[in-house]
Every structure is written in structure tokens, then in C-alpha cells.
Design an enzyme around this catalytic site. Sequence first.
Site, PDB file in Angstrom:
ATOM      1  N   GLU A 191       0.803  -1.220   0.000  1.00 58.18           N
ATOM      2  CA  GLU A 191       0.000   0.000   0.000  1.00 58.18           C
ATOM      3  C   GLU A 191       0.840   1.277   0.000  1.00 58.18           C
ATOM      4  O   GLU A 191       0.440   2.277  -0.582  1.00 58.18           O
ATOM      5  CB  GLU A 191      -0.935   0.014   1.225  1.00 58.18           C
ATOM      6  CG  GLU A 191      -2.000  -1.055   1.200  1.00 58.18           C
ATOM      7  CD  GLU A 191      -2.987  -0.863   0.056  1.00 58.18           C
ATOM      8  OE1 GLU A 191      -3.391   0.290  -0.206  1.00 58.18           O
ATOM      9  OE2 GLU A 191      -3.340  -1.880  -0.581  1.00 58.18           O
ATOM     10  N   SER A 201     -51.449 -15.461  45.192  1.00 56.25           N
ATOM     11  CA  SER A 201     -51.092 -15.712  46.594  1.00 56.25           C
ATOM     12  C   SER A 201     -49.587 -15.691  46.853  1.00 56.25           C
ATOM     13  O   SER A 201     -49.159 -15.660  48.010  1.00 56.25           O
ATOM     14  CB  SER A 201     -51.661 -17.061  47.038  1.00 56.25           C
ATOM     15  OG  SER A 201     -53.072 -17.017  47.071  1.00 56.25           O
TER      16      SER A 201
END
Length: 644
Positions: free
Chosen positions: A115, A392
Site C-alpha cells: 500500500e 397468593s
Amino acid sequence: MSTNALPHKQTTKSQSEISPVFGFVQSVSKVTAGTVLGITMLTSSLVAGGLVGLAISFRNLPDVRVLKNYTPSETTHIYDVKGRPLASLHDEANREVIPLNQISPDLKRAVLAIEDSNFYNHYGIYPIGIMRAFVANLERGRTVEGGSTVTMQLVKNLFLSPTAKLSRKVAEAVLAIRMEQILDKNEILELYLNQIYWGHNLYGVETAAKSYFNKSSKDLTLAEAALMAGMIPAPEEYSPFINYQKSKQRQATVLARLRELNWITAEEEAEALKQPLLVGKVTSFRQSELPYITEAVVQELTERFGKDAVLKGGMRIQTTIDMNFQRMAERTVTEWHEILYYRRVYRSWDKGQMALVAVDPRTHFVRAMVGGADFKSSQYNRAVQARRQPGSAFKPFVYYTAFASGRYSPYSVVSDTRVSYPDGNGYYSPRNYGGGYSGSVSIRKALESSLNIPAVKIGQYVGLNKVIEVCRILGIKSPMEPVISLPLGSVDLTPLEMAGAYATFANNGWHSDTTFIVQVTDTSGNVLLDNTPKPKLVLNQWAVASLNSVLVGVIERGTATRAKIGRQAAGKTGTTSSERDVWFVGYTPQLATAVWVGNDDYRPLNYGATGGTTVAPIWRDFMNQALSGQRREYFPPAYKFDRP
């Protein structure tokens, strides 16, 4: 960022040899030195002069000084309590940022070779490269060479659009020069390698290396590094997952360039070319190992830190969940879902659902959380999102309040007889499940038999606001109103709230905030959230011990005998009117677990479905597995504590 220089192998030339003259000779060796020097000076003058003039037109370009404090977006990782990965979270970029000195030297060389081989010798732009690319493109009649330096590529990725226009290329060059003035070379290279796209939604060298080769980028071989470097111009096109042969051809190109630069030897090139590549698999789209857990984690942290911080901030999240324990809970829910189907407990099978939450009373860490029978068919997490009436199973909060008042004990007598209360719409008359009255009974008997009328009466005696206050102390945050029927569970709560509250009973009044997150850190190890337990004694211990004694009786001889597990355990059944919601919430000193069964659309279950007959066996099955191999522990008796 690291400031370490790019390392080189002993067999290669030093960085000082990668000079402008060296790069120059390599790129234009067929041209005489004098001619090249003239072209170089002319090109440099033209480019530099043009850029100075054009820079005036780019006063509105981004300020590259922000890069001094810039951190790339990074993937967040979620782990179980033992550090095993559960999920990776990211927005558009799946990335894990690492410092330059933790990246393979071979990879750094390979990237620069293909690159920008003159990276350490230019100031952001490389005029010879630009001219060479211009000539090559002119000869071919199309763009075949870019001429961009690594710095220019980084500028484009961070600040500019990918549109190939002359104005963008000029802006790219101007910003590249500016960037080189505020960051050193290694800082730029580190940013580049962490920013670059490597295909398949993989950003940065570390994430790419783990996906392509199932290893960290610091461990990449020369062959692997060359293959990755070759992918940069067109990651998907050169991906070994898509076209292995084409990927190998690009690898050969990179290795040839490294050899041409004398950055590797001929022997190293040959060895890398014949080395077989152990290709991994795409990891970007890995599904969560435990989806109900990870979705809950994301929701909580998004509310606390914001979506961007969670998806882009690179958090490291340790949950309280043990993966194996969670999977055991998921299997239990799945198997019992099938059992209930065959027993036709659900009137509407496609809507029948379950939820299970298990909490360690000693830490209040969630050990398992299952939000439904099948996450694939429904992502709704009933463990934390569904508020349902506990019936309950709410009564223990009422009776604890009575015991803590000092006026009641498990042996106090309450009258189970008909009673009516004005409620603004006439009168409210509670009834027992199945009808009938028992006359004068002890609180122990009333709770073991789950009588409704005594619970409503006790609620009136101690004050419903006091009951709500106790619920808040226990960590319940859902809305509550002091309506007369509150003691019978006429309030919507989540299974997580119920399990967390009962866990405080199991820990004899010691309470920590219930959580499924142990700790959150950033990528540098800084702690963002620390949920280390900080237990506080919030309840009266005589009252809790008295309640535990009564709730042990619920399992031993009351409504939940099907919950017996061969060791001391306490718990309470819950069944709402018309059997819309059925619960069992129970605990030992080591584990508190809430199980809920019902329909998402609130349609009733089959007649006769109750917490004791339908849900208690599910709880028993899970607890037997969860506590296998653990020693038996017992709740402390009430006589060890002072009565309020």
C-alpha cells in the site's frame, strides 16, 4: 497509541535502508538518476505549489486535530461469569481496537509493502507515486493505480466520501499533510490498521484476523499477513471465504513485493507461498449464545449509557450467568413446556408461555433467566418485561409486615370468616380458593393453606402502605396501589422482581440490588459499572426467620407438597382468578427461583391449573438439578433473634 517503530526481521534491511533513494530506485530503476531527479523536483514543485494554492479553497475541511483524542468505534463483548463469550455487539462496524505493538510485524510490513512502501519517508503525500499512478492510468485509459499513501487512505476513510473526484483527491492530500503534522507515523499506522475494512463487516486487523484465521493479529504468520494485506483494495473480491484461489494470487503479489523491497528473503517468500492457510469462519454475525441474557443486558446498559456507547464503545461486559447453568434452566423450561402441552394445561397452545428466574440470595446475582419457551419464536422476555399478577405468591410480603410489626407471630390467630369492605364501588368481599371458611386459624395454618380472607384481614390490620413500603425495600419497583385486594396479589410484578424479593427472605433479611451484570469496563480496563454486592440488613431477622419457618411448612404439608426436593426449602404458590397466571416462588439458602406459567394474551389456562399442581413440579425439577452436589443448608430459627 503505541510509539514503537515498525520492527524488522534480522534477515531484512533496517528501516534506515527504506529511504527515499531506496524506494525511488525500486520504483523507477529503468530511468537515469539525473532524469529522475529532474522529474522528481518538477513533480514535487508542481504538486506542492498546486496544493498550497488549492488549500485556500479548502478552509472548511475537517479539523484533523480531533484525531488526537479519536477512538474508533469498537465492538462490545458480553461474557458469562467465567469469562466465556456470549455475544458481540456492534453497529455498522465490527471492530476490536489494539495498539500497534500488539500487531504482527509481518502484517505491518505486508500492508506497507503493497500500500505505501515509502510511508516512513514522506509527509503525507508521495509525489513520485502520484506521478507513477497518473502515467499508468493514462496508458491504460482507466484507473488501475491509486497513488494514495496510507495517510491519504486514512483521511478518506475518516473524513471524506468515497466519490472519486479530483476535488476529493486534492482535499485528501491537504488533510494528509495536516495529519502528518499532528500525529507521528506510528500513530497514523495504528489508526489505519484499526480503521480499515477487511470485508464481511470486519473492521480493523484484530477482528479480521480472528475471523479469517481464528487467532489474534499478533500471532499472524507471514503467509497469513500477506493474504490479509492483499485483500485491502477489494476485501470481498479477494476474501478467502469467497474465492480462495484469487485470494492466494493476491497473497503471491504481496509476497513478491516484499521480496522486491528486500523486506523478506527468497526463502521466506517460497516458504510462505507453500504454507497451507487454516482459514477460520465469518464471526461478524454470530448469534448470541444466550439470547435472553444478552438482550436484557443490552436493554439495561442502553438505558444507562446510551445506544452508541453500547454498540460502538467496545465495552467488556461480565454477566452473572454461568453458561452451563443457564442452559440447564432453558432445557427445563423447554421440556416442561412440552409436558404441559401434552397434558393440555394450555387452552391455547400457541400462546402458552413460561418464565424462570433464579437468584443467588448471598449476592443477589441472577444465575439463570429464561424469558420464554423458545426465543426464536418469540423474543419477548417475560422474566423482566412481563408484569403479571402473582396471586397468593404476594402473601409473604403481607405476613412479613405483620411479623415485623411485633404484634403477630406464626401462632397468632386470625378469623377466616366472611367479611366485606367498602371499596368505592360498593363492597369488596374476598373469598377463599374453592369457597368455604375455616373459622379461627393460626397465621401458620392460614399461609400453609393459602387462605385468602385472613391475608386480606391482616393487610388491613398492619396497613397496606406498610406492605408497599416493605416491597420497595425488597427492590420491587413496579407500580402499586393500596387497594383492599393487594394481599391477594392484585398487582402486576415481574418474575425477576419476585425472585429478587424472595432472595432477601432466603438470606435472612440481607439485601443487595438484584442484577445480571457483574462489571462493565472499557477497552482500556477502566471500570464503567461495578455491581460488586454490598449487602445491607434491611429486614427484621426474627420476622424473616418466622416467615421462613411458615413457608417451609407450605412445602412440607401445605399447598406445595409437589415442590419437595429432599432438603429444607421454603416457598409459596400463586394462582390468580380464572387461572390466568400460576406461580411458584421458592428458595433454599443457596438459591431463590421464581417460575411463572400463563398465556401472553391473558386467556385462562385449563380449569384446575394451580401453582401447586402445575408449577411446583417445574420448580422442583430445576432446583434438584441446580443444587445437585451442594451440601444441605438450613434457615436459622426465629429463637436466635430478638423479636421486634
